[in-house]
Design an enzyme around this catalytic site. Structure first.
Site, PDB file in Angstrom:
ATOM      1  N   LYS A 182       0.751  -1.032   0.051  1.00  0.00           N
ATOM      2  CA  LYS A 182      -0.030  -0.053  -0.037  1.00  0.00           C
ATOM      3  C   LYS A 182       0.809   1.145  -0.083  1.00  0.00           C
ATOM      4  O   LYS A 182       1.488   1.628   1.002  1.00  0.00           O
ATOM      5  CB  LYS A 182      -0.765   0.063   1.292  1.00  0.00           C
ATOM      6  CG  LYS A 182      -1.949   1.078   1.062  1.00  0.00           C
ATOM      7  CD  LYS A 182      -2.284   1.679   2.226  1.00  0.00           C
ATOM      8  CE  LYS A 182      -1.839   2.984   2.479  1.00  0.00           C
ATOM      9  NZ  LYS A 182      -1.972   4.374   1.437  1.00  0.00           N
ATOM     10  N   GLU A 257       9.461   1.755  10.999  1.00  0.00           N
ATOM     11  CA  GLU A 257      10.543   2.678  10.765  1.00  0.00           C
ATOM     12  C   GLU A 257       9.964   3.972  10.611  1.00  0.00           C
ATOM     13  O   GLU A 257       8.930   4.377   9.742  1.00  0.00           O
ATOM     14  CB  GLU A 257      10.868   2.332   9.161  1.00  0.00           C
ATOM     15  CG  GLU A 257      11.523   0.889   8.974  1.00  0.00           C
ATOM     16  CD  GLU A 257      12.867   0.723   9.638  1.00  0.00           C
ATOM     17  OE1 GLU A 257      13.513   1.690  10.121  1.00  0.00           O
ATOM     18  OE2 GLU A 257      13.485  -0.216   9.659  1.00  0.00           O
ATOM     19  N   CYS A 291      13.301  10.715   6.673  1.00  0.00           N
ATOM     20  CA  CYS A 291      13.462  10.513   8.034  1.00  0.00           C
ATOM     21  C   CYS A 291      14.597  10.560   8.971  1.00  0.00           C
ATOM     22  O   CYS A 291      14.594  10.996   9.976  1.00  0.00           O
ATOM     23  CB  CYS A 291      12.773   9.068   8.266  1.00  0.00           C
ATOM     24  SG  CYS A 291      13.973   8.116   7.470  1.00  0.00           S
ATOM     25  N   GLU A 392       9.282  16.584  14.367  1.00  0.00           N
ATOM     26  CA  GLU A 392       9.658  16.283  13.166  1.00  0.00           C
ATOM     27  C   GLU A 392       9.247  17.400  12.251  1.00  0.00           C
ATOM     28  O   GLU A 392       7.733  17.399  12.183  1.00  0.00           O
ATOM     29  CB  GLU A 392       9.675  14.930  12.782  1.00  0.00           C
ATOM     30  CG  GLU A 392       9.958  14.548  11.305  1.00  0.00           C
ATOM     31  CD  GLU A 392       9.877  13.170  10.946  1.00  0.00           C
ATOM     32  OE1 GLU A 392       8.688  12.726  11.300  1.00  0.00           O
ATOM     33  OE2 GLU A 392      10.833  12.588  10.498  1.00  0.00           O
TER      34      GLU A 392
END
Ligand code: NDP
Length: 503
Positions: A182, A257, A291, A392
């Site tokens: 997906k 992750e 990331c 973040e």
């Protein structure tokens, strides 16, 4: 390449579902070219019914001996063919991915090449990874062998589609599973191109499906479905946490992750040119949508003013531009909504007292009209406890802070919920070793940053996730370990031997 030629190579919007190309029956998804807002494709995503059908088909195909009991070297051939297919189509995949995400062609070509390498690597791992004959402690031959898990769901984000897709799909297929991929709704096209290549590689039809669709709907269906034996997820921490809760209900293994707020540390003995180039690349490449972006920079007090002065000048000189321009270093962000979020983070930091050293706005001029561009931004005068140093941003925004000594910087670097990556710039190898070992982080880079190797495990600590991808053991993550005992005596068990003799 002209825009109408590009249209010819973009996937037509049908899904690769249960072994067939066909329209989804779910909600519409729009893929937009972030450089100018042009619509690449409007497609119908996968509905829950489409997902159910893909799962049922995958279950049947995975259980079929034609796939399930292939010898490792036979299954590896499929992976090599996929690798060849990606390599033969690098320019095409790169163009599709640049249209889908706004990344530069240079970067997307490198990502496609790395995806080919990932399939080739896991073919090789599969062929060369042995099961174990364990030390014999009784009168049995004892073996540790590995079986496929069955059905694996791979849920991926939009920032590096082909590479993060390959990182999950390659080991999961190599391990003998069926895979339901997906992709993120902002970048559905790249995964559909991968489906075309996988189809051409001749995998059993239905073993691999690509199901673009809303995360809350199709993603959630995959996570909760009883036939899905493992979820491999890359994405945001809050989504990861929710998936972990649902996986706990099912007692299903997951790898997560997630995000990061990675520190980069420049000591006063560093090679300053090396550090400067590494810090710039670490935060501003991929427009900071990474990331592992080095988004908290700690500079030792003695060199702080000089280093930050050079950094700001170099940042202002970065070439912000169109993804197809070979000179571009900083391309647009993925989507206008995302640019708004990035800008909101910067505005909140400025309101909280941060000092803007450069950037902090969209670039002006016709070249940027309609695109979701944002200038590389540096903020100073912040504390490590401020929101801008804790949350973040996932954009080209760097917070810079001074530090005094090793003890101080280790404490500041570790004072964060994330633990994904860390860069250390020093000419003293022993210092890099000491500091690197003391910092809570899945990856440490010394005098380099954002270097990757498929043979080296990758993953995070704390809010950056759990589990590791890549490396030889990355294959085992998609397998169930099984212990096998075979009696070597040929004699009835002593516990029942008398009873047996008497009958
Ligand atoms: P999201 O978590 O929003 O989305 C990631 C994927 O999860 C998408 O495919 C999304 O689908 C899907 N999803 C969303 N909600 C659900 C749900 N309820 N159940 C199942 N699946 C769901 O992250 P972003 O797409 O915004 O990606 C950016 C994030 O990814 C950043 O935080 C970044 O740090 C992280 N990331 C981590 C990496 C790592 O290796 N550690 C690498 C790259 C990115 P949809 O798009 O339809 O919402």
């Amino acid at each position: 390449m002209k825009m109408d030629q590009i249209d010819d190579i973009l996937p037509d919007g049908r899904l690769f579902l249960a072994g067939e190309w066909r329209e989804g029956t779910g909600a519409e998804i729009t893929s937009v070219f972030p450089a100018d807002g042009r619509v690449n494709r409007v497609l119908r995503g996968a509905s829950a019914a489409d997902g159910q059908e893909a799962i049922a088909r995958a279950k049947a195909v995975q259980a079929d001996p034609a796939w399930r009991v292939l010898k490792p070297h036979e299954r590896a051939r499929h992976l090599y063919r996929i690798a060849d297919g990606i390599e033969a189509n690098i320019d095409r995949i790169s163009m599709i991915q640049s249209c889908d995400t706004g990344k530069t062609l240079r970067e997307t070509a490198a990502l496609a090449a790395s995806a080919a390498g990932t399939f080739r690597y896991y073919g090789a791992v599969l062929e060369t990874m042995d099961d174990e004959l364990t030390a014999q402690r009784a009168d049995s031959l004892t073996l540790s062998v590995h079986e496929p898990l069955g059905l694996v769901a791979a849920i991926t984000p939009w920032n590096s589609p082909i590479a993060s897709d390959a990182q999950k799909v390659a080991p999961a297929l190599a391990a003998g599973n069926a895979v339901l991929l997906k992709p993120a709704s902002w970048s559905p096209l790249t995964a559909l191109e991968l489906a075309r290549i996988v189809e051409e590689a001749g995998l059993p039809r239905g073993l691999f499906s690509v199901l673009p669709g809303a995360g809350r709907e199709i993603g959630n269906l995959l996570v909760e479905h009883p036939d899905i034996a493992r979820v491999s997820f890359t994405g945001g921490t809050s989504t990861g946490r929710m998936i972990a809760r649902k996986a706990a209900e099912k007692l299903m293994p997951v790898s997560l992750e997630l995000g990061g707020k990675s520190p980069t540390i420049v000591f006063d003995d560093a090679d300053m040119d090396l550090a400067l180039a590494g810090v710039l690349f670490g935060i501003f490449s991929s427009s900071g949508q990474s990331c592992i972006a080095g988004s908290r920079l700690f500079v030792q007090r003695g060199v702080y003013d000089t280093f930050v002065g050079r950094l700001v000048a170099a940042t202002r000189a970065l070439r912000v531009g169109h993804p197809f321009d070979a000179a571009t270093q900083v391309a647009p962000l993925i989507h206008e909504d995302h640019r708004r979020e990035v800008a909101a983070h910067v505005a909140a930091a400025l309101e909280a007292g941060a000092e803007l050293l450069c950037g902090g706005a969209a670039p002006e001029g016709d070249a940027y009209a309609g695109g979701s561009y944002y200038l590389p931004t540096i903020l100073a005068g912040v504390k490590n406890t401020d929101r801008i140093c804790r949350e973040e941003v996932f954009g080209p925004v760097l917070a810079v802070l001074p530090f005094d000594d090793e003890e101080d910087v280790i404490a500041q670097a570790n004072d964060n919920d994330y633990g994904l990556a860390c860069g250390i710039w020093t000419s003293d190898f022993r210092k890099a070793w000491r500091v690197g070992r003391a910092i809570r982080s899945g990856t440490i880079w010394h005098n380099t940053y954002k270097q990757f190797s498929i043979s080296t495990p990758f993953g995070g600590e704390g809010d950056s996730g759990t589990g590791r991808e890549k490396g030889r053991q990355g294959l085992r993550a998609y397998m169930a370990q099984k212990s096998f005992y075979t009696d070597m005596t040929g004699a009835p068990h002593p516990w029942a031997a008398d009873t047996v003799r008497a009958t």
